[in-house]
Each structure stands twice: as C-alpha cells, then as structure tokens.
Design a protein around this motif. Structure first.
Motif, PDB file in Angstrom:
ATOM      1  N   GLY A  66      -1.031  -8.223  18.562  1.00  0.00           N
ATOM      2  CA  GLY A  66      -2.464  -8.102  18.810  1.00  0.00           C
ATOM      3  C   GLY A  66      -2.999  -6.693  18.722  1.00  0.00           C
ATOM      4  N   VAL A  67      -2.122  -5.719  18.490  1.00  0.00           N
ATOM      5  CA  VAL A  67      -2.537  -4.318  18.454  1.00  0.00           C
ATOM      6  C   VAL A  67      -2.686  -3.859  17.010  1.00  0.00           C
ATOM      7  N   HIS A  68      -3.801  -3.200  16.729  1.00  0.00           N
ATOM      8  CA  HIS A  68      -4.070  -2.698  15.392  1.00  0.00           C
ATOM      9  C   HIS A  68      -4.569  -1.261  15.488  1.00  0.00           C
ATOM     10  N   PRO A  69      -4.317  -0.454  14.478  1.00  0.00           N
ATOM     11  CA  PRO A  69      -4.827   0.922  14.487  1.00  0.00           C
ATOM     12  C   PRO A  69      -6.328   0.949  14.260  1.00  0.00           C
ATOM     13  N   PRO A  70      -6.999   1.975  14.756  1.00  0.00           N
ATOM     14  CA  PRO A  70      -8.445   2.064  14.541  1.00  0.00           C
ATOM     15  C   PRO A  70      -8.772   2.451  13.106  1.00  0.00           C
ATOM     16  N   GLU A  71     -10.024   2.279  12.746  1.00  0.00           N
ATOM     17  CA  GLU A  71     -10.476   2.674  11.412  1.00  0.00           C
ATOM     18  C   GLU A  71     -10.233   4.175  11.216  1.00  0.00           C
ATOM     19  N   GLY A  72      -9.717   4.537  10.039  1.00  0.00           N
ATOM     20  CA  GLY A  72      -9.490   5.943   9.727  1.00  0.00           C
ATOM     21  C   GLY A  72      -8.208   6.516  10.303  1.00  0.00           C
ATOM     22  N   TYR A  73      -7.310   5.658  10.786  1.00  0.00           N
ATOM     23  CA  TYR A  73      -6.036   6.135  11.361  1.00  0.00           C
ATOM     24  C   TYR A  73      -5.249   6.872  10.292  1.00  0.00           C
ATOM     25  N   ARG A  74      -4.836   8.087  10.619  1.00  0.00           N
ATOM     26  CA  ARG A  74      -4.190   8.968   9.644  1.00  0.00           C
ATOM     27  C   ARG A  74      -2.686   9.024   9.889  1.00  0.00           C
ATOM     28  N   VAL A  75      -1.927   8.665   8.878  1.00  0.00           N
ATOM     29  CA  VAL A  75      -0.470   8.597   9.023  1.00  0.00           C
ATOM     30  C   VAL A  75       0.191   9.308   7.848  1.00  0.00           C
ATOM     31  N   VAL A  76       1.179  10.144   8.165  1.00  0.00           N
ATOM     32  CA  VAL A  76       2.061  10.698   7.145  1.00  0.00           C
ATOM     33  C   VAL A  76       3.404   9.990   7.252  1.00  0.00           C
ATOM     34  N   LEU A  77       3.832   9.379   6.168  1.00  0.00           N
ATOM     35  CA  LEU A  77       5.169   8.800   6.075  1.00  0.00           C
ATOM     36  C   LEU A  77       6.075   9.855   5.452  1.00  0.00           C
ATOM     37  N   LEU A  78       7.026  10.339   6.235  1.00  0.00           N
ATOM     38  CA  LEU A  78       7.997  11.321   5.755  1.00  0.00           C
ATOM     39  C   LEU A  78       9.323  10.608   5.560  1.00  0.00           C
ATOM     40  N   THR A  79       9.832  10.654   4.348  1.00  0.00           N
ATOM     41  CA  THR A  79      11.037   9.889   4.041  1.00  0.00           C
ATOM     42  C   THR A  79      12.045  10.743   3.293  1.00  0.00           C
ATOM     43  N   ALA A  80      13.321  10.437   3.495  1.00  0.00           N
ATOM     44  CA  ALA A  80      14.414  11.115   2.792  1.00  0.00           C
ATOM     45  C   ALA A  80      15.524  10.098   2.566  1.00  0.00           C
ATOM     46  N   GLY A  81      16.089  10.129   1.368  1.00  0.00           N
ATOM     47  CA  GLY A  81      17.177   9.211   1.046  1.00  0.00           C
ATOM     48  C   GLY A  81      16.702   8.058   0.191  1.00  0.00           C
ATOM     49  N   ASP A  82      17.634   7.526  -0.599  1.00  0.00           N
ATOM     50  CA  ASP A  82      17.294   6.430  -1.504  1.00  0.00           C
ATOM     51  C   ASP A  82      18.210   5.229  -1.268  1.00  0.00           C
ATOM     52  N   ASP A  83      18.819   5.149  -0.093  1.00  0.00           N
ATOM     53  CA  ASP A  83      19.664   4.005   0.219  1.00  0.00           C
ATOM     54  C   ASP A  83      18.789   2.784   0.501  1.00  0.00           C
ATOM     55  N   ARG A  84      19.394   1.614   0.459  1.00  0.00           N
ATOM     56  CA  ARG A  84      18.622   0.387   0.612  1.00  0.00           C
ATOM     57  C   ARG A  84      17.909   0.303   1.957  1.00  0.00           C
ATOM     58  N   PRO A  85      18.551   0.655   3.099  1.00  0.00           N
ATOM     59  CA  PRO A  85      17.815   0.613   4.361  1.00  0.00           C
ATOM     60  C   PRO A  85      16.569   1.499   4.364  1.00  0.00           C
ATOM     61  N   THR A  86      16.689   2.712   3.813  1.00  0.00           N
ATOM     62  CA  THR A  86      15.527   3.592   3.797  1.00  0.00           C
ATOM     63  C   THR A  86      14.421   3.016   2.921  1.00  0.00           C
ATOM     64  N   ARG A  87      14.786   2.460   1.789  1.00  0.00           N
ATOM     65  CA  ARG A  87      13.772   1.854   0.917  1.00  0.00           C
ATOM     66  C   ARG A  87      13.071   0.695   1.620  1.00  0.00           C
ATOM     67  N   ALA A  88      13.832  -0.063   2.394  1.00  0.00           N
ATOM     68  CA  ALA A  88      13.235  -1.188   3.123  1.00  0.00           C
ATOM     69  C   ALA A  88      12.244  -0.692   4.173  1.00  0.00           C
ATOM     70  N   LEU A  89      12.590   0.388   4.857  1.00  0.00           N
ATOM     71  CA  LEU A  89      11.697   0.961   5.858  1.00  0.00           C
ATOM     72  C   LEU A  89      10.427   1.507   5.218  1.00  0.00           C
ATOM     73  N   VAL A  90      10.579   2.201   4.110  1.00  0.00           N
ATOM     74  CA  VAL A  90       9.425   2.763   3.414  1.00  0.00           C
ATOM     75  C   VAL A  90       8.479   1.648   2.976  1.00  0.00           C
ATOM     76  N   LYS A  91       9.033   0.586   2.427  1.00  0.00           N
ATOM     77  CA  LYS A  91       8.192  -0.536   1.999  1.00  0.00           C
ATOM     78  C   LYS A  91       7.466  -1.149   3.187  1.00  0.00           C
ATOM     79  N   ALA A  92       8.150  -1.260   4.315  1.00  0.00           N
ATOM     80  CA  ALA A  92       7.522  -1.836   5.501  1.00  0.00           C
ATOM     81  C   ALA A  92       6.345  -0.991   5.962  1.00  0.00           C
ATOM     82  N   VAL A  93       6.503   0.329   5.951  1.00  0.00           N
ATOM     83  CA  VAL A  93       5.404   1.209   6.364  1.00  0.00           C
ATOM     84  C   VAL A  93       4.236   1.070   5.395  1.00  0.00           C
TER      85      VAL A  93
END
Length: 224
Positions: A66-93
């Motif tokens: 039931g929780v959602h971010p407000p309009e204009g919520y600013r997020v930086v996704l910082l990622t490192a690595g190309d393994d399958r778990p990391t790719r899955a996390l990046v896609k989820a974000v």
C-alpha cells in the motif's frame, strides 16, 4: 591543456554513466522532503516496538504493497557487476521505477578502483534515495555512508555489516552478503534472486525508508 577531442570524450563518458531519467528535471530546484503515499499494512513491524538501528524485521508478505513514493521521487540506482543476481536486482529497480513513475537515474560502476568515488558521485547528484545493487558495492557503501547521514541509502539483496541509521537493507537467506572480509554466506543461492523476490525487496525496502524505518534489515525469507 586538455584537447577538445579529449574533453568531448570525457563529456560523452559522463553522459553514458548516468541514464534513465524519467523527466527533464535537473534536480537543482528546491525539493520537499518525500513523504509516502499510502500506508504500511498490518504486520510490517510490531506496532508496540519501533525497530532500533541494526534491528532485523520480518514483515508480513505484502504489508508494504500500500506504500508508494510521492510524485517526483528522485532515485539513483548505483550498480556494479554483471552477474545474474545483480542483473535481476537492477531489473527489479527499473521495473518498480517505471510502474511508480519515479525519477530514476542509473550509475554503472565498472572500475573497482573508483567504487568509493562512484558512491560519492551518486550522493552529489542530490537524490532522495540511493539504491545499491551488487555485492561489489557493499564495502564501498560501508566506507562512504557514515559521512553522509543526511542521505538515505537502500541496499537490495545484500546488507552492510554495521549500517548507520541512514542505510536500510532488504535481504533474505539466499542473499545476505555482508562484505568486510566476512566472505559469502553459506546460505547464498543465486537462484533465490527471482523476479518476485527482487521486486519485493525493492518495494519493501523503499516502503521502510519512506516511513522512517531506516538503519534496519528488512528480512524477506517469507515474502514470496
């Protein structure tokens, strides 16, 4: 003196590093502190006991929906690595950001000697939240986050060994990498990084941050 060709190449590299902006907002304008849209459901935490920093909470599955971010919520996704778990996390974000119309910018750190610098650069962009995805970032985040207590961080699929109050983690038994030379958990399982679990980690972690439940580990073994 830097040549025009090299200067152009540098600008191109910076442009390639930061991507995924959801709007033309340059983040330089005044920005109100984010407040959640909606409310946590029963069972996210014990209402009689507010979790203390470094505590682990095991929310009832779906109690964050039931929780959602407000309009204009600013997020930086910082990622490192190309393994399958990391790719899955990046896609989820990225999927979450698209569904929630979040202003998301992605930084890919591909030089291990600059991981700490990359964390600092993410903070300097002025987001509401920095989301870290990839085990390689755990130790760099541990090094930088105590010096930026006014910046909120969310680590998905891993956690810091000794997080400060501004670092929240969404984790589970098959993930649970903690860095600091502790080695990989004996329960680590790359197959546990399913789309459903990674998506739950992002949503539950953001819900905790938006509700001021920070510096904790949101444990998701029973989430999906």
């Amino acid at each position: 003196m830097r040549s025009p060709l090299r200067a152009a190449a540098t600008l191109a590299a910076v442009a390639a590093l930061v991507s995924g902006c959801a709007s033309a907002d340059d983040w330089s304008r005044p920005h109100a502190a984010p407040t959640p849209v909606g409310a946590l459901g029963p069972g996210f935490t014990d209402p009689a006991a507010t979790p203390t920093p470094e505590a682990t909470v095991t929310p009832r599955p779906g109690s964050w929906n039931g929780v959602h971010p407000p309009e204009g919520y600013r997020v930086v996704l910082l990622t490192a690595g190309d393994d399958r778990p990391t790719r899955a996390l990046v896609k989820a974000v990225r999927d979450w950001a698209e569904e929630e119309d979040v202003d998301l910018r992605t930084m890919t750190a591909d030089d291990p000697t600059r991981y700490v610098a990359a964390v600092r650069e993410a903070v300097d962009m002025g987001p509401d939240l920095v989301v870290g995805a990839g085990n390689d970032l755990v130790d760099p985040l541990a090094a930088v986050t105590p010096s930026h207590l006014d910046q909120q961080f969310l680590v998905v699929g891993a956690e810091l060994a000794e997080p400060t109050e501004n670092v929240t983690a969404a984790d589970w038994s098959g993930a649970s990498f903690r860095g600091e030379g502790l080695g990989m958990s004996s329960t680590y399982d790359p197959a546990s990084f399913t789309a459903a679990r990674c998506g739950a980690a992002v949503r539950a972690g953001v819900a905790a941050v938006l509700n001021g439940l920070t510096g904790i580990v949101v444990w998701l073994d029973d989430a999906v």
